[in-house]
Design a protein around this motif. Structure first.
Motif, mmCIF file in Angstrom:
data_model
loop_
_atom_site.group_PDB
_atom_site.id
_atom_site.type_symbol
_atom_site.label_atom_id
_atom_site.label_comp_id
_atom_site.label_asym_id
_atom_site.label_seq_id
_atom_site.Cartn_x
_atom_site.Cartn_y
_atom_site.Cartn_z
ATOM 1 N N ALA A 1 28.574 49.757 -11.465
ATOM 2 C CA ALA A 1 29.887 49.088 -11.989
ATOM 3 C C ALA A 1 30.234 49.007 -13.404
ATOM 4 O O ALA A 1 30.519 48.270 -14.152
ATOM 5 C CB ALA A 1 29.972 47.372 -11.396
ATOM 6 N N GLY A 2 29.775 50.401 -14.028
ATOM 7 C CA GLY A 2 30.079 50.474 -15.577
ATOM 8 C C GLY A 2 29.218 50.022 -16.444
ATOM 9 O O GLY A 2 29.392 50.033 -17.814
ATOM 10 N N GLN A 3 27.933 49.408 -16.024
ATOM 11 C CA GLN A 3 26.968 48.897 -16.961
ATOM 12 C C GLN A 3 26.241 50.141 -17.806
ATOM 13 O O GLN A 3 25.979 49.949 -18.794
ATOM 14 C CB GLN A 3 25.859 48.071 -16.299
ATOM 15 N N THR A 4 26.204 51.291 -17.020
ATOM 16 C CA THR A 4 25.554 52.530 -17.556
ATOM 17 C C THR A 4 26.276 53.772 -16.953
ATOM 18 O O THR A 4 26.896 53.404 -15.746
ATOM 19 C CB THR A 4 24.153 52.767 -17.131
ATOM 20 N N ILE B 1 36.840 52.731 -21.540
ATOM 21 C CA ILE B 1 36.766 52.106 -20.120
ATOM 22 C C ILE B 1 36.883 50.525 -20.410
ATOM 23 O O ILE B 1 36.298 50.327 -21.488
ATOM 24 C CB ILE B 1 35.475 52.429 -19.515
ATOM 25 N N TYR B 2 37.372 49.964 -19.516
ATOM 26 C CA TYR B 2 37.411 48.684 -19.716
ATOM 27 C C TYR B 2 37.191 47.970 -18.049
ATOM 28 O O TYR B 2 37.252 48.723 -17.115
ATOM 29 C CB TYR B 2 39.048 48.300 -19.824
ATOM 30 N N LEU B 3 36.485 46.815 -18.139
ATOM 31 C CA LEU B 3 35.906 46.106 -17.111
ATOM 32 C C LEU B 3 36.474 44.759 -16.892
ATOM 33 O O LEU B 3 36.517 44.175 -17.910
ATOM 34 C CB LEU B 3 34.513 46.202 -17.169
ATOM 35 N N SER B 4 36.602 44.239 -15.675
ATOM 36 C CA SER B 4 36.918 43.062 -15.258
ATOM 37 C C SER B 4 36.320 42.490 -14.126
ATOM 38 O O SER B 4 36.232 43.047 -13.088
ATOM 39 C CB SER B 4 38.586 43.200 -14.909
ATOM 40 N N SER B 5 35.604 41.573 -14.334
ATOM 41 C CA SER B 5 34.735 41.061 -13.354
ATOM 42 C C SER B 5 35.422 39.841 -12.448
ATOM 43 O O SER B 5 34.740 39.300 -11.829
ATOM 44 C CB SER B 5 33.326 40.411 -13.684
ATOM 45 N N ASP B 6 36.606 39.354 -12.984
ATOM 46 C CA ASP B 6 37.375 38.268 -12.453
ATOM 47 C C ASP B 6 38.783 38.928 -11.792
ATOM 48 O O ASP B 6 39.632 38.258 -12.030
ATOM 49 C CB ASP B 6 37.617 37.211 -13.214
ATOM 50 N N ASN B 7 38.796 39.929 -11.119
ATOM 51 C CA ASN B 7 39.875 40.596 -10.488
ATOM 52 C C ASN B 7 40.966 40.864 -11.334
ATOM 53 O O ASN B 7 42.329 40.473 -11.121
ATOM 54 C CB ASN B 7 40.326 39.771 -9.273
ATOM 55 N N ASN C 1 33.263 50.423 -23.394
ATOM 56 C CA ASN C 1 32.678 51.819 -24.220
ATOM 57 C C ASN C 1 31.375 51.968 -24.687
ATOM 58 O O ASN C 1 31.049 53.076 -25.142
ATOM 59 C CB ASN C 1 33.871 51.831 -25.425
ATOM 60 N N ALA C 2 30.715 50.739 -25.068
ATOM 61 C CA ALA C 2 29.381 50.968 -25.396
ATOM 62 C C ALA C 2 28.621 51.787 -24.401
ATOM 63 O O ALA C 2 27.814 52.672 -25.224
ATOM 64 C CB ALA C 2 28.681 49.650 -25.868
ATOM 65 N N ALA C 3 28.514 51.308 -23.161
ATOM 66 C CA ALA C 3 27.979 52.287 -22.202
ATOM 67 C C ALA C 3 28.447 53.448 -22.100
ATOM 68 O O ALA C 3 27.745 54.728 -22.081
ATOM 69 C CB ALA C 3 27.619 51.528 -20.961
ATOM 70 N N ASP D 1 32.382 61.460 -25.138
ATOM 71 C CA ASP D 1 32.730 61.317 -26.547
ATOM 72 C C ASP D 1 34.166 60.661 -26.378
ATOM 73 O O ASP D 1 35.171 61.401 -26.072
ATOM 74 C CB ASP D 1 32.846 62.817 -27.094
ATOM 75 N N ILE D 2 34.215 59.550 -26.650
ATOM 76 C CA ILE D 2 35.505 58.845 -26.555
ATOM 77 C C ILE D 2 36.579 59.075 -27.310
ATOM 78 O O ILE D 2 37.674 59.356 -26.999
ATOM 79 C CB ILE D 2 35.210 57.051 -26.714
#
Length: 186
Positions: free
Chosen positions: A69-72, A10-16, A24-26, A32-33
């Protein structure tokens, strides 16, 4: 936040989409990645308040969701249904209910997988892996179950199946759920 499901997690973007950070940590606490199959990867689905990740794995298939939003991330248990013939992306979220295809049947859960019930007792025609991977297409009002070029069914919120016509669609070529979209209200 934009969430991207990739073959390595998983990848996250907070700036569009200007910058991307690994989530991936969460995510690894629920999925199982190292199990993600690069051919099928993962698909993301949204409900009114959650994002679900459906992962096709080399050893097993997994589903998890996030409400922040992907934090957990929380794993969706597939207890009570067998995952032997469950192929990603045979998973859908419809009106906050989860639907999964397993062993030729459609299962639904209204509690994020804590319990599963058979949504319709009708066995899906040609439901073996050799006849194509089952897929779902859905919009706000209906959910269409697509079984490659073999069968197209409408699935109600209660989980009842109704045949839909494929007259006029080519049957010699495969067509997938991501090639269907509904425009308007009819």
């Amino acid at each position: 936040t934009i969430i991207a499901g990739c073959t390595d997690g998983i990848y996250l973007s907070s700036d569009n989409g200007g910058n991307w950070l690994s989530g991936n940590a969460a995510f690894a606490k629920a999925i199982d990645i190292g199990n993600i199959n690069p051919f099928f990867g993962m698909k993301l689905y949204t409900s009114s308040s959650k994002v679900y990740a459906s992962v096709s794995g080399n050893k097993k298939n997994e589903i998890a969701y996030t409400a922040d939003a992907g934090q957990t991330w929380t794993a969706v248990p597939l207890t009570g249904i067998t995952t032997k013939n469950y192929f990603q992306p045979a998973f859908a979220v419809f009106k906050d209910k989860l639907f999964v295809v397993a062993n030729k049947y459609i299962w639904l859960s209204a509690d994020d997988g804590k319990t599963w019930q058979l949504s319709d007792s009708v066995s899906l025609a040609n439901g073996s892996p050799t006849n194509g991977t089952p897929e779902f297409f859905n919009d706000a009002n209906t959910i269409l179950y697509l079984y490659r070029s073999q069968q197209l069914l409408t699935l109600s919120e209660a989980g009842k199946l109704t045949p839909a016509s494929i007259v006029g669609l080519p049957t010699k070529h495969y067509w997938d759920a991501d090639r269907l979209c509904k425009v308007g209200t009819k």
